[in-house]
Design an enzyme around this catalytic site. Structure first.
Site, PDB file in Angstrom:
ATOM      1  N   ARG A 103       0.840  -1.197   0.000  1.00 44.40           N
ATOM      2  CA  ARG A 103       0.000   0.000   0.000  1.00 44.40           C
ATOM      3  C   ARG A 103       0.883   1.257   0.000  1.00 44.40           C
ATOM      4  NH1 ARG A 103      -2.013  -3.826  -0.406  1.00 44.40           N
ATOM      5  NH2 ARG A 103      -1.814  -3.081  -2.542  1.00 44.40           N
TER       6      ARG A 103
ATOM      7  N   GLN B 223     -10.934   9.487   7.278  1.00 41.31           N
ATOM      8  CA  GLN B 223     -10.817   8.070   7.597  1.00 41.31           C
ATOM      9  C   GLN B 223      -9.704   7.425   6.774  1.00 41.31           C
ATOM     10  OE1 GLN B 223     -15.367   8.015   6.984  1.00 41.31           O
ATOM     11  NE2 GLN B 223     -14.952   6.101   8.024  1.00 41.31           N
ATOM     12  N   ASN B 224      -9.160   8.170   5.834  1.00 38.13           N
ATOM     13  CA  ASN B 224      -8.149   7.630   4.924  1.00 38.13           C
ATOM     14  C   ASN B 224      -6.770   7.633   5.574  1.00 38.13           C
ATOM     15  OD1 ASN B 224     -10.227   7.471   3.072  1.00 38.13           O
ATOM     16  ND2 ASN B 224      -9.706   9.413   2.092  1.00 38.13           N
ATOM     17  N   VAL B 225      -5.955   6.655   5.189  1.00 40.68           N
ATOM     18  CA  VAL B 225      -4.603   6.553   5.741  1.00 40.68           C
ATOM     19  C   VAL B 225      -3.552   7.079   4.764  1.00 40.68           C
ATOM     20  CG1 VAL B 225      -5.208   4.637   7.262  1.00 40.68           C
ATOM     21  CG2 VAL B 225      -4.365   4.132   4.956  1.00 40.68           C
TER      22      VAL B 225
ATOM     23  N   HIS C  23      -7.892   7.040  11.359  1.00 43.39           N
ATOM     24  CA  HIS C  23      -7.534   5.626  11.284  1.00 43.39           C
ATOM     25  C   HIS C  23      -6.042   5.392  11.057  1.00 43.39           C
ATOM     26  CE1 HIS C  23     -11.996   4.838  10.106  1.00 43.39           C
ATOM     27  NE2 HIS C  23     -11.823   5.015  11.403  1.00 43.39           N
TER      28      HIS C  23
ATOM     29  N   THR D 227     -17.698   8.884   1.980  1.00 42.90           N
ATOM     30  CA  THR D 227     -17.699   7.885   3.038  1.00 42.90           C
ATOM     31  C   THR D 227     -19.083   7.267   3.153  1.00 42.90           C
ATOM     32  OG1 THR D 227     -17.482   7.498   5.424  1.00 42.90           O
ATOM     33  CG2 THR D 227     -18.049   9.737   4.747  1.00 42.90           C
TER      34      THR D 227
ATOM     35  N   ALA E 110     -16.536  12.503  -5.835  1.00 45.47           N
ATOM     36  CA  ALA E 110     -15.949  13.577  -5.037  1.00 45.47           C
ATOM     37  C   ALA E 110     -15.550  14.796  -5.860  1.00 45.47           C
ATOM     38  CB  ALA E 110     -14.744  13.040  -4.270  1.00 45.47           C
TER      39      ALA E 110
END
EC number: 2.3.1.286
Length: 230
Positions: free
Chosen positions: A57, A87-89, A105, A171, A215
């Site tokens: 990733r 919420q995205n990494v 997160h 989301t 988006a």
């Protein structure tokens, strides 16, 4: 004084950059079962798989760029006091220019001690067995896995409570506790909900404006709408 715009973002805003989501993949993330790669149990069972998964990733993240949705959100800082709760990494919000980003997160480009959650390091390359903290404990991805507490939640709630405008972008509003943030807005705060497949939000007291677009297209409309309110 600028009005405060608080934005909750999820996987949908990064999908247009080429980062795959698992929302529409029957619980699979890049072909892996969520239980295997995004839970403490998965880490305990097969840490080699988990390390490799997040290494992949991390490599993927280097190959993608922020999209128009990220860019417009950063541009809105010229007109509003913008806070992004994601919420995205990934780091696409930061790379697009957003200054205030809170990751609920965790972050792909950080790692932490398996024994001490407060021991956190920036990390851009592969994470391997033998990469240790200063007390010789194995390092793990700095990701909040399913079943783990969300350390940034209280800060996110405090930010949400002060919003003049609140936007939800990409989301599913099905992953808690992040989905519950909407309940901490002032009942008079308008909510703008951008998603190509919006769901009905139960028991919502706020004025709601649904924009059923991806988006990037939704952000174009939101930008025009919010600037017109100034």
């Amino acid at each position: 004084m600028k009005k405060k715009l608080v934005v909750l973002t999820g996987a949908g805003i990064s999908a247009e950059s080429g980062i795959k989501t698992f929302r529409d993949s029957y619980g699979l993330w890049e072909g892996h079962n969520i239980q295997d790669v995004a839970t403490p149990e998965g880490w305990d069972k097969n840490p080699a798989l988990v390390l490799d998964f997040y290494n992949q990733r991390r490599k993927q993240l280097k190959e993608v760029q922020p999209n128009l949705g990220h860019q417009i959100l950063a541009e809105l800082e010229a007109h509003f006091d913008v806070f992004v709760i994601t919420q995205n990494v990934d780091d696409l919000h930061e790379r697009a220019g957003s200054k205030n980003v809170l990751h609920l997160h965790g972050e792909l480009l950080k790692v932490r001690s398996n024994a001490n959650p407060n021991y956190i390091l920036d990390w851009t390359e592969d994470l391997n067995f033998g990469d240790l903290d200063n007390n010789k404990n194995q390092l793990r991805p700095h990701i909040v896995w399913f079943g783990e507490e969300v350390p940034a939640l209280e800060e996110a709630i405090n930010i949400t409570e002060t919003a003049d405008y609140f936007a939800v972008i990409g989301t599913s509003l099905q992953v808690y506790p992040a989905a519950g943030l909407i309940d901490f807005t002032n009942s008079k705060t308008p909510i703008y909900y951008i998603d190509p497949k919006p769901i009905k939000i139960p028991n919502l007291r706020n004025p709601l404006h649904v924009i059923p677009e991806v988006a990037s297209e939704g952000m174009k409309l939101l930008q025009k709408t919010l600037i017109a309110l100034i």
